[in-house]
Design a protein around this motif. Structure first.
Motif, mmCIF file in Angstrom:
data_model
loop_
_atom_site.group_PDB
_atom_site.id
_atom_site.type_symbol
_atom_site.label_atom_id
_atom_site.label_comp_id
_atom_site.label_asym_id
_atom_site.label_seq_id
_atom_site.Cartn_x
_atom_site.Cartn_y
_atom_site.Cartn_z
ATOM 1 N N ILE A 70 38.763 22.472 -17.297
ATOM 2 C CA ILE A 70 37.780 23.632 -16.901
ATOM 3 C C ILE A 70 36.413 22.966 -17.665
ATOM 4 O O ILE A 70 36.231 23.222 -18.952
ATOM 5 C CB ILE A 70 38.351 24.842 -17.642
ATOM 6 N N ALA A 71 35.825 22.148 -17.180
ATOM 7 C CA ALA A 71 34.485 21.783 -17.589
ATOM 8 C C ALA A 71 33.578 21.199 -16.228
ATOM 9 O O ALA A 71 33.894 21.191 -15.270
ATOM 10 C CB ALA A 71 34.963 20.496 -18.221
ATOM 11 N N PHE A 72 32.354 20.972 -17.101
ATOM 12 C CA PHE A 72 31.565 20.188 -16.053
ATOM 13 C C PHE A 72 31.229 18.756 -16.598
ATOM 14 O O PHE A 72 31.285 18.668 -17.703
ATOM 15 C CB PHE A 72 30.133 21.210 -15.902
ATOM 16 N N VAL A 73 31.044 17.980 -15.753
ATOM 17 C CA VAL A 73 30.843 16.387 -15.879
ATOM 18 C C VAL A 73 29.533 15.889 -15.552
ATOM 19 O O VAL A 73 29.215 14.782 -15.765
ATOM 20 C CB VAL A 73 31.908 15.595 -15.443
ATOM 21 N N ARG A 74 28.850 16.464 -14.597
ATOM 22 C CA ARG A 74 27.530 16.011 -14.222
ATOM 23 C C ARG A 74 26.701 17.262 -13.866
ATOM 24 O O ARG A 74 27.157 18.320 -13.487
ATOM 25 C CB ARG A 74 27.784 15.449 -12.848
ATOM 26 N N ALA A 75 25.356 16.964 -13.839
ATOM 27 C CA ALA A 75 24.369 18.324 -13.700
ATOM 28 C C ALA A 75 23.133 17.684 -12.680
ATOM 29 O O ALA A 75 22.939 16.386 -12.875
ATOM 30 C CB ALA A 75 24.061 18.823 -14.659
ATOM 31 N N GLY A 76 22.342 18.326 -12.494
ATOM 32 C CA GLY A 76 21.063 17.858 -11.609
ATOM 33 C C GLY A 76 21.401 17.962 -10.160
ATOM 34 O O GLY A 76 22.248 18.674 -9.716
ATOM 35 N N GLY A 77 20.540 17.224 -9.220
ATOM 36 C CA GLY A 77 20.543 17.062 -8.096
ATOM 37 C C GLY A 77 19.688 18.098 -7.071
ATOM 38 O O GLY A 77 18.921 18.673 -7.845
ATOM 39 N N PRO A 78 20.074 18.347 -5.854
ATOM 40 C CA PRO A 78 19.083 18.995 -5.126
ATOM 41 C C PRO A 78 18.680 20.323 -5.528
ATOM 42 O O PRO A 78 17.707 20.868 -5.481
ATOM 43 C CB PRO A 78 19.891 19.063 -3.758
#
Length: 478
Positions: free
Chosen positions: A91-99
């Protein structure tokens, strides 16, 4: 099936793991297994009847974007290759940003906490359902350790996990070391979190070591398991008899007798807690046969709870006998307002996660409400982890650069956020060194050039390309 007592399988200790007595199952990092080939050690373990569970680290199910189909397909392929009874993720996020944020995609190279908000829960639940539809076996999700807290959270960890299970039927992988980490770093009571959990949904348990520095607990998986972590394990065992318990170790591997001693301490802790909580019934579920999902949730690719498990009633959540000595999981507070459209919710989550990751890896200002000191600790930890992992995936780099490797890499990491995996990071680091005439020693520079060409081909980028990259990095950090 009951898993029993297990240990994390890593290539560095493969022979030790095979020789350890009383090992019922192992867990391996899914991304480290080639889709068409199993290491000989894992083949031998499977021939002995040892269960192997793939443990994913790169899906980022807590991120704002829907799961990448290619990553899901890879995880599914590993599950089938290993004949695994389930797969696990975080239960995590490992990347962000993008369109969604009109900004470059950034990779954390680490598991970062999702905010315990209704928005983040909505996104996570949809991502979990997508993953469940794509996987051939049940999915269990792990609570993570965190160095920092999100401001304005709306749910406790126990409430967040209980809501997740209620909506999706997903199983839980409870890491008691992570509960201890969050106790030290965020002031959260592990016993209170366990009281709020639907313990009948636990698939298995992680136990791992760490170390405290300057009042911050670092979940290193490179130190011995401490007594406070075993105490949290005892708290959990007094509430439920989990199907499996696994010792994790990822670095600074000790001699075989020390690993065996830690496993013995885990077994003794479970035995003592079982006596103390003798009124708590043993877990009665079966990973292979119990229902995977509740109403409206997904049981696996091309199946429904009914078709996957003909004996399961269609209008009931999966359940197991509750422990009479454990309080029932507390209900979450009422949602303050009706949920917005899925895309607008994802956009809000994307903006918040991107702002945090930019602060951690690209030198951007701290988002409002965050503890700047803790952000600094996390940022330095991410850079140090990058340096360590790159040294593992490309061991020739510290060999070529010698004692100057770490200082050079940390300086590079401070200028260049990671936008791909660690192998790409190693190539980018070498490119920057070569394009600026480093290392100063000519023989070392020739060796580094050969290493880079063997893996990337062509010529290292020139100064103009580097200036363009620096400008992009400045925009990311601005």
């Amino acid at each position: 099936m009951r898993l029993g007592t297990g240990v994390g399988w890593r290539p560095e200790i493969a022979d030790v793991v095979e020789a350890l007595p009383g090992i019922d199952w192992v867990e391996t990092v899914a991304e480290n297994i080639c889709a068409g080939h199993l290491p000989d050690s894992l083949l031998r373990l499977r021939e002995r009847g040892v269960t192997v569970v793939p443990h994913g680290v790169s899906l980022g199910l807590g991120g704002a974007e829907r799961p990448d189909p290619g990553r899901l397909a890879d995880l599914a392929a590993r599950a089938e290759l290993l004949a695994a009874p389930l797969v696990t993720e975080h239960i995590a996020f490992v990347r962000a940003g993008g369109p969604r944020t009109a900004s470059p995609t950034l990779e954390a190279g680490h598991l970062l906490p999702v905010p315990r908000t209704w928005d983040a829960l909505d996104v996570l639940c949809e991502n979990v359902r997508i993953a469940q539809d794509s996987l051939p076996v049940p999915l269990a999700l792990e609570n993570i350790a965190a160095l920092l807290s999100w401001p304005d959270e709306e749910l406790t960890e126990g409430q967040f996990l209980a809501e997740l299970v209620e909506r999706t039927g997903v199983r839980l992988l409870i890491d008691v070391a992570n509960l201890h980490t969050n106790h030290v770093n965020r002031g959260e009571d592990p016993a209170a979190a366990l009281d709020e959990l639907p313990v009948e949904a636990i698939a298995y348990v992680h136990v791992a070591g760490g170390v405290e520095k300057d009042g911050v607990w670092h979940d290193t998986h490179a130190h011995p398991v401490t007594r406070p972590v075993l105490d949290v394990l005892a708290e959990l065992r007094s509430r439920v008899d989990p199907p499996g318990v696994l010792l994790e170790r990822d670095d600074d591997f000790p001699p075989a007798e020390e690993l065996a001693g830690e496993l013995a301490a885990i077994r003794a802790t479970l035995d003592r807690a079982a006596v103390r909580g003798a009124d708590a019934p043993a877990y009665a579920g079966d990973l292979a046969s119990r229902p995977v999902a509740g109403p409206g949730a997904h049981a696996g690719k091309g199946t429904s709870p009914t078709s996957a498990h003909p004996s399961a009633p269609t209008d009931a959540r999966p359940s197991a006998p509750a422990s009479p000595s454990a309080p029932a999981a507390s209900s979450a507070p009422a949602r303050p307002s009706a949920p917005a459209s899925p895309d607008s919710v994802r956009d809000r989550v994307a903006a918040a996660q991107t702002a945090l990751l930019r602060a951690l890896v690209a030198g951007a200002p701290a988002p409002p409400g965050f503890d700047e000191r803790r952000l600094g600790v996390q940022s330095r930890a991410l850079s140090a982890k990058r340096a360590g992992v790159v040294a593992k995936v490309a061991p020739e780099l510290p060999e070529i650069l010698g004692s100057g490797y770490r200082e050079a890499f940390l300086a590079y990491a401070g200028r260049r956020p990671m936008s791909g995996g660690y192998r790409r990071d190693a190539l980018d680091f070498a490119e920057e060194l070569l394009s600026t005439g480093r290392p100063a020693d000519r023989a070392a520079r020739r060796r580094l050039t050969r290493w880079w060409k063997d893996r990337a081909g062509g010529r290292p980028p020139g100064r103009t390309t580097l200036l363009l990259r620096a400008a992009r990095a400045a925009l990311v950090g601005g």
